[in-house]
Scaffold this motif. Structure first.
Motif, mmCIF file in Angstrom:
data_model
loop_
_atom_site.group_PDB
_atom_site.id
_atom_site.type_symbol
_atom_site.label_atom_id
_atom_site.label_comp_id
_atom_site.label_asym_id
_atom_site.label_seq_id
_atom_site.Cartn_x
_atom_site.Cartn_y
_atom_site.Cartn_z
ATOM 1 N N THR A 128 0.857 -1.193 0.000
ATOM 2 C CA THR A 128 0.000 0.000 0.000
ATOM 3 C C THR A 128 0.885 1.232 0.000
ATOM 4 O OG1 THR A 128 -1.725 -1.170 1.228
ATOM 5 C CG2 THR A 128 -1.830 1.234 1.211
ATOM 6 N N ARG A 129 0.689 2.088 -0.996
ATOM 7 C CA ARG A 129 1.493 3.296 -1.084
ATOM 8 C C ARG A 129 0.596 4.505 -1.315
ATOM 9 N NH1 ARG A 129 3.194 0.687 -5.954
ATOM 10 N NH2 ARG A 129 5.197 0.211 -5.010
ATOM 11 N N GLN A 130 1.143 5.672 -1.062
ATOM 12 C CA GLN A 130 0.400 6.909 -1.250
ATOM 13 C C GLN A 130 0.632 7.445 -2.665
ATOM 14 O OE1 GLN A 130 -1.763 8.304 1.037
ATOM 15 N NE2 GLN A 130 -1.364 6.408 2.178
ATOM 16 N N LYS A 131 -0.461 7.775 -3.363
ATOM 17 C CA LYS A 131 -0.378 8.304 -4.715
ATOM 18 C C LYS A 131 -0.898 9.736 -4.719
ATOM 19 C CE LYS A 131 -1.902 7.467 -9.462
ATOM 20 N NZ LYS A 131 -2.711 6.589 -10.352
ATOM 21 N N ASN A 132 -0.126 10.638 -5.323
ATOM 22 C CA ASN A 132 -0.533 12.033 -5.419
ATOM 23 C C ASN A 132 -1.665 12.179 -6.428
ATOM 24 O OD1 ASN A 132 -0.741 14.822 -5.843
ATOM 25 N ND2 ASN A 132 1.410 15.130 -5.301
ATOM 26 N N THR A 133 -2.808 12.719 -5.979
ATOM 27 C CA THR A 133 -3.965 12.865 -6.864
ATOM 28 C C THR A 133 -4.285 14.328 -7.142
ATOM 29 O OG1 THR A 133 -5.411 12.710 -4.916
ATOM 30 C CG2 THR A 133 -5.002 10.679 -6.156
ATOM 31 N N GLY A 134 -3.268 15.173 -7.112
ATOM 32 C CA GLY A 134 -3.448 16.581 -7.451
ATOM 33 C C GLY A 134 -4.116 17.374 -6.354
ATOM 34 N N LEU A 135 -5.196 18.065 -6.700
ATOM 35 C CA LEU A 135 -5.884 18.929 -5.744
ATOM 36 C C LEU A 135 -6.459 18.155 -4.561
ATOM 37 C CD1 LEU A 135 -7.746 21.340 -8.208
ATOM 38 C CD2 LEU A 135 -5.662 21.789 -6.889
ATOM 39 N N ARG A 136 -6.748 16.909 -4.788
ATOM 40 C CA ARG A 136 -7.322 16.089 -3.710
ATOM 41 C C ARG A 136 -6.271 15.570 -2.728
ATOM 42 N NH1 ARG A 136 -10.596 11.717 -6.987
ATOM 43 N NH2 ARG A 136 -8.722 11.911 -8.274
ATOM 44 N N GLY A 137 -5.013 15.900 -2.997
ATOM 45 C CA GLY A 137 -3.946 15.444 -2.103
ATOM 46 C C GLY A 137 -3.476 14.054 -2.462
ATOM 47 N N SER A 138 -3.192 13.238 -1.462
ATOM 48 C CA SER A 138 -2.717 11.868 -1.708
ATOM 49 C C SER A 138 -3.798 10.855 -1.353
ATOM 50 C CB SER A 138 -1.451 11.592 -0.899
ATOM 51 O OG SER A 138 -1.719 11.690 0.482
ATOM 52 N N GLN A 139 -3.681 9.698 -1.990
ATOM 53 C CA GLN A 139 -4.660 8.644 -1.790
ATOM 54 C C GLN A 139 -3.930 7.305 -1.676
ATOM 55 O OE1 GLN A 139 -7.619 8.547 -4.862
ATOM 56 N NE2 GLN A 139 -8.308 6.476 -4.357
ATOM 57 N N ALA A 140 -4.388 6.462 -0.754
ATOM 58 C CA ALA A 140 -3.787 5.143 -0.586
ATOM 59 C C ALA A 140 -4.172 4.241 -1.756
ATOM 60 C CB ALA A 140 -4.244 4.517 0.729
ATOM 61 N N VAL A 141 -3.173 3.625 -2.361
ATOM 62 C CA VAL A 141 -3.397 2.739 -3.502
ATOM 63 C C VAL A 141 -2.749 1.394 -3.207
ATOM 64 C CG1 VAL A 141 -2.958 2.356 -5.952
ATOM 65 C CG2 VAL A 141 -3.445 4.662 -5.110
ATOM 66 N N ASN A 142 -3.480 0.312 -3.450
ATOM 67 C CA ASN A 142 -2.946 -1.028 -3.226
ATOM 68 C C ASN A 142 -2.333 -1.593 -4.504
ATOM 69 O OD1 ASN A 142 -3.660 -1.191 -0.522
ATOM 70 N ND2 ASN A 142 -5.677 -2.049 -0.955
ATOM 71 N N ASP A 143 -1.071 -1.980 -4.401
ATOM 72 C CA ASP A 143 -0.360 -2.649 -5.496
ATOM 73 C C ASP A 143 -0.374 -4.137 -5.147
ATOM 74 O OD1 ASP A 143 1.409 -3.680 -7.331
ATOM 75 O OD2 ASP A 143 3.165 -2.637 -6.550
ATOM 76 N N VAL A 144 -1.091 -4.939 -5.923
ATOM 77 C CA VAL A 144 -1.361 -6.333 -5.552
ATOM 78 C C VAL A 144 -0.699 -7.307 -6.523
ATOM 79 C CG1 VAL A 144 -3.158 -8.066 -5.144
ATOM 80 C CG2 VAL A 144 -3.579 -5.664 -4.544
ATOM 81 N N TRP A 145 0.015 -8.275 -5.966
ATOM 82 C CA TRP A 145 0.492 -9.429 -6.749
ATOM 83 C C TRP A 145 -0.230 -10.662 -6.220
ATOM 84 C CZ3 TRP A 145 2.718 -13.972 -5.015
ATOM 85 C CH2 TRP A 145 3.164 -14.850 -6.013
ATOM 86 N N ALA A 146 -0.773 -11.478 -7.107
ATOM 87 C CA ALA A 146 -1.510 -12.669 -6.693
ATOM 88 C C ALA A 146 -0.907 -13.917 -7.327
ATOM 89 C CB ALA A 146 -2.982 -12.552 -7.091
ATOM 90 N N TRP A 147 -0.971 -15.009 -6.609
ATOM 91 C CA TRP A 147 -0.527 -16.305 -7.142
ATOM 92 C C TRP A 147 -1.459 -16.687 -8.287
ATOM 93 C CZ3 TRP A 147 3.618 -19.245 -5.296
ATOM 94 C CH2 TRP A 147 3.738 -20.551 -5.800
ATOM 95 N N PRO A 148 -0.929 -16.978 -9.474
ATOM 96 C CA PRO A 148 -1.794 -17.287 -10.622
ATOM 97 C C PRO A 148 -2.634 -18.544 -10.402
ATOM 98 C CG PRO A 148 0.465 -16.842 -11.307
ATOM 99 C CD PRO A 148 0.496 -16.995 -9.824
ATOM 100 N N GLU A 149 -3.787 -18.597 -11.055
ATOM 101 C CA GLU A 149 -4.684 -19.748 -10.932
ATOM 102 C C GLU A 149 -4.363 -20.834 -11.953
ATOM 103 O OE1 GLU A 149 -8.731 -18.535 -11.024
ATOM 104 O OE2 GLU A 149 -8.538 -17.158 -9.320
ATOM 105 N N ASP A 150 -3.950 -20.446 -13.144
ATOM 106 C CA ASP A 150 -3.671 -21.400 -14.216
ATOM 107 C C ASP A 150 -2.336 -22.097 -13.965
ATOM 108 O OD1 ASP A 150 -2.950 -22.645 -16.706
ATOM 109 O OD2 ASP A 150 -4.436 -21.368 -17.691
ATOM 110 N N LEU A 151 -2.324 -23.412 -14.021
ATOM 111 C CA LEU A 151 -1.116 -24.193 -13.746
ATOM 112 C C LEU A 151 0.035 -23.847 -14.686
ATOM 113 C CD1 LEU A 151 -2.536 -27.779 -13.051
ATOM 114 C CD2 LEU A 151 -1.552 -26.185 -11.395
ATOM 115 N N GLU A 152 -0.280 -23.456 -15.920
ATOM 116 C CA GLU A 152 0.764 -23.190 -16.909
ATOM 117 C C GLU A 152 1.297 -21.766 -16.850
ATOM 118 O OE1 GLU A 152 -0.769 -24.247 -20.710
ATOM 119 O OE2 GLU A 152 -0.831 -26.390 -20.268
ATOM 120 N N HIS A 153 0.682 -20.928 -16.034
ATOM 121 C CA HIS A 153 1.105 -19.532 -15.987
ATOM 122 C C HIS A 153 2.384 -19.343 -15.179
ATOM 123 C CE1 HIS A 153 -2.964 -17.487 -17.101
ATOM 124 N NE2 HIS A 153 -2.470 -18.242 -18.061
ATOM 125 N N HIS A 154 3.200 -18.397 -15.621
ATOM 126 C CA HIS A 154 4.368 -17.995 -14.838
ATOM 127 C C HIS A 154 3.917 -17.254 -13.587
ATOM 128 C CE1 HIS A 154 6.429 -18.696 -18.709
ATOM 129 N NE2 HIS A 154 7.518 -18.876 -17.978
#
Length: 217
Positions: free
Chosen positions: A84-110
C-alpha cells in the motif's frame, strides 16, 4: 540482520511482485532468471519439491523445499502480496493505492508474467527486476551496519545470501554446491563470503578458541 532489513524495505516500497521474487531466490537458492521461469505447475508441496527449468547449460532438475520455503509458498498461494502506497492525486492530495500481486490460478502460468504488452517474453525480464532493485536501493540506508553497501545489492543477491547462510551453518561444501547448482570450486568460494560481523560472531561462538586466548592472557 542486514538481509531482513532489505526484505522489510522492499515489502514496504514495492513493487508488490519484487518481494516474492527476492525471497524465492533466497529460499530456493535460485538465479533470478530461474525464479522468473517458475510456473504454478512447478511446485509440488506434497512431495516437497520444486522443478527448476534448464538454464546456462544445466539440465532441468528438482529442488527439495525446506519448511520455511513451504510455509512462505503456502502464504503466497493464499494471500499473494500487497504493497500500500500513497499516490498524489493533485488537488485532492494523496490517496492510498494497493499494489497487488496474486498467485496465478492457471497451472501453466508464470508466477511473474511480463509487465508490458509489447514484451518479447511472457514472463518478467531480468532487466525489469534489476531496475526495481535499483529504485529500492535509493531509499535503503543502514548506517548502523557500515559494511552493508546498498549500491552492491543486485538481482542475484538472494542466491548469494543463501550460499552465505549455508556456509555460516557449516553445510557440507558438496551439498551447498549442489543446491546452488555450482560446479566450479572458485565460483563457490567467491559467492556468499562471510561478512566481518558474521566472522566475529563465529569466533565468539568458538568456545575452545576463546578459552585458549583467555589462558594466554
Amino acid at each position: 540482520a542486514a538481509w531482513t532489513l532489505w526484505t522489510n524495505h522492499i515489502q514496504a516500497t514495492g513493487p508488490s511482485w519484487l518481494y516474492p521474487v527476492v525471497c524465492l531466490g533466497h529460499l530456493l537458492c535460485l538465479r533470478v532468471t530461474e525464479v522468473l521461469n517458475l510456473r504454478v505447475e512447478d511446485f509440488n508441496l506434497e512431495r516437497k519439491v520444486v522443478k527448476v527449468r534448464a538454464l546456462k547449460r544445466q539440465a532441468e532438475t528438482e529442488k527439495v523445499l525446506g519448511e520455511a520455503a513451504i510455509a512462505f509458498i503456502r502464504k503466497l498461494q493464499a494471500e499473494g502480496f500487497t504493497v500500500t502506497r500513497q499516490k498524489n492525486t493533485g488537488l485532492r492530495g494523496s490517496q492510498a493505492v494497493n499494489d497487488v500481486w496474486a498467485w496465478p490460478e492457471d497451472l501453466e502460468h508464470h508466477l511473474f508474467p511480463a509487465k508490458r504488452r509489447d514484451s518479447k517474453l511472457v514472463r518478467t525480464s531480468k532487466d525489469t527486476v534489476a531496475r526495481a532493485i535499483r529504485r529500492a536501493r535509493r531509499t535503503f540506508h543502514v548506517p548502523h551496519i557500515p559494511e552493508v553497501q546498498p549500491s552492491k545489492i543486485r538481482s542475484h543477491s538472494g542466491r548469494h545470501r543463501c550460499i552465505n547462510d549455508m556456509k555460516q551453518h557449516n553445510v557440507d561444501r558438496e551439498v551447498g554446491k549442489k543446491y546452488a547448482r555450482i560446479s566450479d570450486e572458485g565460483v563457490y568460494d567467491r559467492y556468499g563470503k562471510l561478512s566481518a560481523q558474521q566472522a566475529g560472531k563465529k569466533l565468539l561462538q568458538n568456545q575452545e578458541l576463546q578459552a585458549f586466548w583467555k589462558h594466554m592472557y
